[in-house]
Design an enzyme around this catalytic site. Structure first.
Site: not given
Lengths: 443, 483
Positions: A166, A247, A283
């Site tokens: 990311w 993560d 999310k």
């Protein structure tokens, strides 16, 4: 005090001293001040590669435009979704008498439920409380807290990221003054995992290095290790005494099953690693704007956990004190009420299924168009993103000619694909790739 | 003069690595258990030893044989924590007061620690306008929970700038202000501090002595070096104006100066308007950069405009400054973390570039700010009726606090408590700096179950007509027992 980059310090010092001598006789009128602006030398910053895409998309007036930029879920009409379980929770807590003394309780509840989610509700670490957990500002905030914590107590240690990762990860650790390294991960030719290189890099890193791992639905590639590969990675981590930091941004989005998506974490737990974990509810609960997450660091025992937590709290206190209570209340309400939680689990599956559906449909459409390229990776890759393999030039064409927005590394958010736009998308991709032989070899 | 904040080390700020801590962490590389070692010994018999890179070799893992590895369920491997050397950080002194208060089983106890408003009944208050706004938000099914932009809710930012700078502010009209939504006052100060540490040429910030305990930590971690300027005069329990002018006068040109916009925390001592004007002139003549912390707008005097005067004076002279705003107190949105950082610049172009750089500070910190609290504030500020109702509720809170000050002052006078207690009614805002020393404070906690910070600061919001007598008794006893 950490050293900060000092830009143009000599120039500024000179200008500063000139000003002092000339202002001694100055009146306080605005004319005197107008010559000198403190920020004149501030250069415009580059746009964030991800949020910049959405900005450009919003500015576009074309009716066919598609946003495949940011990883935010959309329904089949291309609309953002507020989950029903969230609406239920919200109705429960709206306007309720919130007592400040409950803030700690709410935070603790959130941490407890988050730990169960990641580690399994019957995990020993949860039962024994041998972990330090703190509510955080979604995944970003949890990562930043950990990065600052790592820097404070292991000031010499760098962090290893998968290549690619990311785009905000390096920014986070760099702003915490932690040096950044990478380990090989994505294989551009196979568009899958470069496992041999990954294992080599793990072995060759100095002992006791800090590694960031995506436990499922790797962002941006969608390429995940298999269960067997995770076991080998875990074993090698033991050999090297590496620190695994997970993560967890997409738990539930990879397979549709929350426990299955946490398998990598559970393997590491079984193997005895004392891991760190950043969890996001952006999310999987659709709570993007509420900034809710959790940071946990496993400890040797509950006593050590108290010490670690106190240090994390100190770091948070000097940054923003606490995350907003509303989001914490929503998440802990959903996770601690069995009915609402069951509803949530169903809704996560619906979202994951829709994305899997869009992957199949897009791949089929491209194959039907007799694309010369291999598009297997669209369905092999997992989670919200597809690392399409498109080059930057091809992406630019998609934006310019077709008003399809994605990041220039070719990462497409499948959540932005719908039954009504998938044909348009397939045609557009086909158009920009049909004559380009090199596209099949390039990452 | 008691220091409001002790050395940073005492707060556990430096990372202490004690001898005992290191000995436990050194066991990381030799943490394999007996069964681990047995399996590895076994493996060596089965396979030819293949060359292993020297870097990887250590005493116990000679031959990483992939076909024989400890079963995951053998619990053979227990890593020692890489953070075993940590010691427990001390409690935050302010929040620690509430922790101690909660633990106290006495039926008669008083929490005068944290600066959070309480009603006459001693309860937290959710403002009516906040309830209404929240209900509006919940009922609006078209609302979504998408990410806010990095700078936050645009509407909220504009309204916040107007609130502090005034709707007719030329700086706003000329687009010279950039405002970014941040996490309450703390977050705004931190983002501002980080921005300054990166882009400003003078990395020293002067903070008043005393100041809120979190200020030095925020700015130090942001990368600035922290100095102090004289502020509070314990002899008068008022402003040490001479000392302030001297210290700011001898600060290096361009240094940053933290100013409490109103209702100074912890002392409640504010400069007069005339004194503010002198401060402004001095600062502009030395090109000192003002950084305002506005945590109590409306809460101090009951008037939003009056409380914003100092900030508007500085902005009115055309110069640059930073302002951190918080809605924690004046809208009772403590837990929602709603605030804003405004940077007033020389030109619109500069403001735009500054904004782009602020985004680079925010994105790696938490990506984007939370939506809920800012939505509530925006709903209230933009609706004429809600706004008016808010000003009324705000004035009611401010008035109740002013009334508590008067009642406490009267109660001490009635008891003939030795000393001059007029500072209680002269000081302004949520806090009173009583002038009690730590011994007296400890006595009051022990004997009267009154919880406050050891610097003698009390939160007037924690008082009610019912509990004033108890506090007055305690102060009287403390002062007469420990002169």
């Amino acid at each position: 005090m950490k050293p900060k980059p000092r830009i143009n310090i000599i120039m500024w010092g000179f200008m500063g001293s000139r000003l002092t001598s000339s202002t001694r006789c100055m009146s306080t009128s605005t004319k005197a001040l107008s010559r000198f602006g403190w920020w004149d030398r501030v250069s415009p910053a580059a746009k964030d590669p991800i949020t910049g895409v959405t900005e450009a998309f919003l500015a576009d007036t074309n009716p066919h435009k598609i946003n495949l930029g940011v990883g935010a879920y959309r329904d089949d009409e291309g609309k953002p979704v507020v989950l029903q379980c969230v609406r239920n929770a919200e109705a429960k807590i709206a306007g309720c008498d919130f007592m400040e003394s409950n803030a700690t309780a709410v935070g603790s509840k959130l941490v407890e439920e988050s730990a169960k989610l990641a580690y399994g509700k019957d995990a020993n670490v949860v039962k024994e409380g041998a972990f330090a957990g703190l509510q955080a500002l979604s995944g970003t905030g949890a990562c930043r807290l950990f990065a600052e914590f790592q820097r404070r107590f292991h000031p010499e240690s760098p962090i290893y990221f998968p290549d690619p990762t990311w785009s905000n990860h390096p920014n986070i650790w760099r702003d915490a003054q932690v040096p950044v390294r990478t380990f090989q991960y994505y294989h551009p030719v196979s568009k899958g995992l470069n496992f041999a290189a990954l294992m080599d890099d793990i072995k060759n890193a100095p002992d006791a290095s800090f590694f960031l791992l995506h436990p499922c639905a790797h962002n941006p590639t969608g390429v995940d290790p298999t269960v067997e590969q995770w076991r080998e990675i875990s074993y090698q981590f033991k050999e090297k005494s590496h620190f695994p930091f997970f993560d967890v941004a997409y738990q539930g989005f990879a397979s549709g099953d929350l426990d299955m998506d946490a398998q990598a974490i559970r393997i590491f737990l079984e193997d005895g690693h004392l891991i760190g974990c950043a969890q996001s509810f952006a999310k999987n609960m659709g709570l993007y704007g509420h900034r809710v997450g959790c940071l946990s660091v496993l400890c040797a025992d509950a006593k050590q956990a108290v010490a670690v937590k106190s240090q994390l709290q100190q770091i948070a206190r000097a940054m923003y004190s606490n995350p907003p209570i509303h989001g914490l209340l929503l998440v802990s309400t959903i996770l601690s009420d069995p009915e609402t939680k069951a509803l949530w689990v169903k809704e996560v599956k619906v979202m994951a299924n829709r994305i899997q559906q869009m992957r199949s449909t897009l791949r089929e459409s491209l194959e039907k168009l007799a694309s010369p390229l291999n598009w297997e990776h669209i369905t092999n890759q997992v989670g919200m993103f597809c690392f399409s393999g498109l080059t930057a030039d091809q992406v630019d064409r998609l934006v310019r000619e077709f008003h399809i927005y994605l990041t220039r590394d070719g990462r497409m958010s499948m959540a932005g694909v719908t039954t009504s736009n998938v044909s348009y998308l397939a045609n557009a991709i086909h158009e920009v790739t049909r004559y380009n032989r090199e596209a099949s070899n390039v990452c | 003069m008691r220091q409001q904040f002790t050395s940073l080390e005492a707060h556990g700020f430096e990372s202490p690595t004690t001898e005992s801590a290191f000995s436990s962490s050194s066991s990381i590389s030799s943490s394999s258990s007996a069964s681990d070692r047995r399996l590895k010994a076994l493996a060596r018999h089965f396979v030819d030893s293949s060359p292993v890179p020297a870097a990887v070799m250590d005493s116990h893992s000679q031959n990483p044989n992939d076909t024989v590895s400890p079963s995951p369920t053998s619990s053979a491997f227990h890593a020692d924590s890489v953070f075993a050397h940590l010691v427990r950080a001390p409690e935050d002194p302010i929040l620690g007061v509430t922790v101690a208060y909660n633990k106290d089983p006495s039926p008669i106890k008083l929490n005068l620690g944290v600066g959070a408003y309480r009603t006459e009944e001693g309860k937290p208050l959710v403002l009516n306008v906040v309830r209404q706004a929240e209900q509006q938000l919940v009922n609006d099914r078209s609302r979504v929970k998408e990410y806010l932009p990095i700078v936050g809710l645009a509407e909220y930012n504009k309204l916040s700038a107007k609130l502090i700078l005034g709707a007719d502010s030329p700086a706003i009209q000329e687009n010279r202000v950039t405002t970014v939504q941040c996490l309450s006052g703390t977050g705004s100060l931190r983002v501002g501090g980080e921005f300054l540490a990166r882009h400003y040429h003078q990395l020293t910030i002067y903070i008043p002595l005393p100041t809120w305990g979190n200020h030095p930590k925020i700015f130090t971690l942001a990368g600035l070096s922290v100095k102090t300027y004289r502020y509070y005069d314990p002899a008068t329990r008022g402003l040490d104006f001479q000392g302030l002018l001297e210290d700011l006068g001898s600060a290096p040109s361009g240094a940053i100066v933290l100013l409490h916009a109103c209702a100074h925390n912890p002392t409640g001592v504010d400069p007069t308007i005339q004194q503010w004007e002198q401060i402004r002139q001095l600062m502009r003549s030395k090109a000192l950069l003002p950084f305002f912390d506005s945590a109590y707008q409306g809460f101090a005097s009951g008037s939003l405009d009056a409380d914003a005067q100092p900030v508007r004076m500085f902005v009115g002279d055309g110069g640059e400054c930073l302002v951190a705003q918080s809605y924690a107190k004046n809208m009772g949105l403590y837990g929602e973390r709603v605030g804003a950082l405004s940077i007033v610049c020389k030109s619109a172009d500069v403001a735009s570039r500054v904004e782009s750089q602020l985004k680079l500070v925010i994105r790696p910190m938490y990506s984007s700010p939370p939506i809920h609290g800012a939505s509530i504030v925006a709903a209230i500020l933009k609706d004429r009726n809600l706004y008016t109702e808010w000003t009324i509720e705000l004035k009611a809170m401010a008035d109740r606090i002013i009334s508590m000050r008067q009642q406490l002052f009267d109660a001490l006078r009635a008891r003939g408590t030795p000393g001059d207690w007029s500072h209680i009614i002269k000081q302004i805002g949520m806090f009173t700096f009583t002038g009690l020393n730590s011994e007296q404070v400890a006595f009051m906690t022990r004997e009267y179950h009154i919880y406050m910070t050891s610097d003698g600061r009390i939160s007037m919001a924690g008082l009610s007509s019912r509990t004033v007598p108890h506090l007055a008794d305690a102060i009287h006893a403390a002062v007469t027992s420990f002169a």
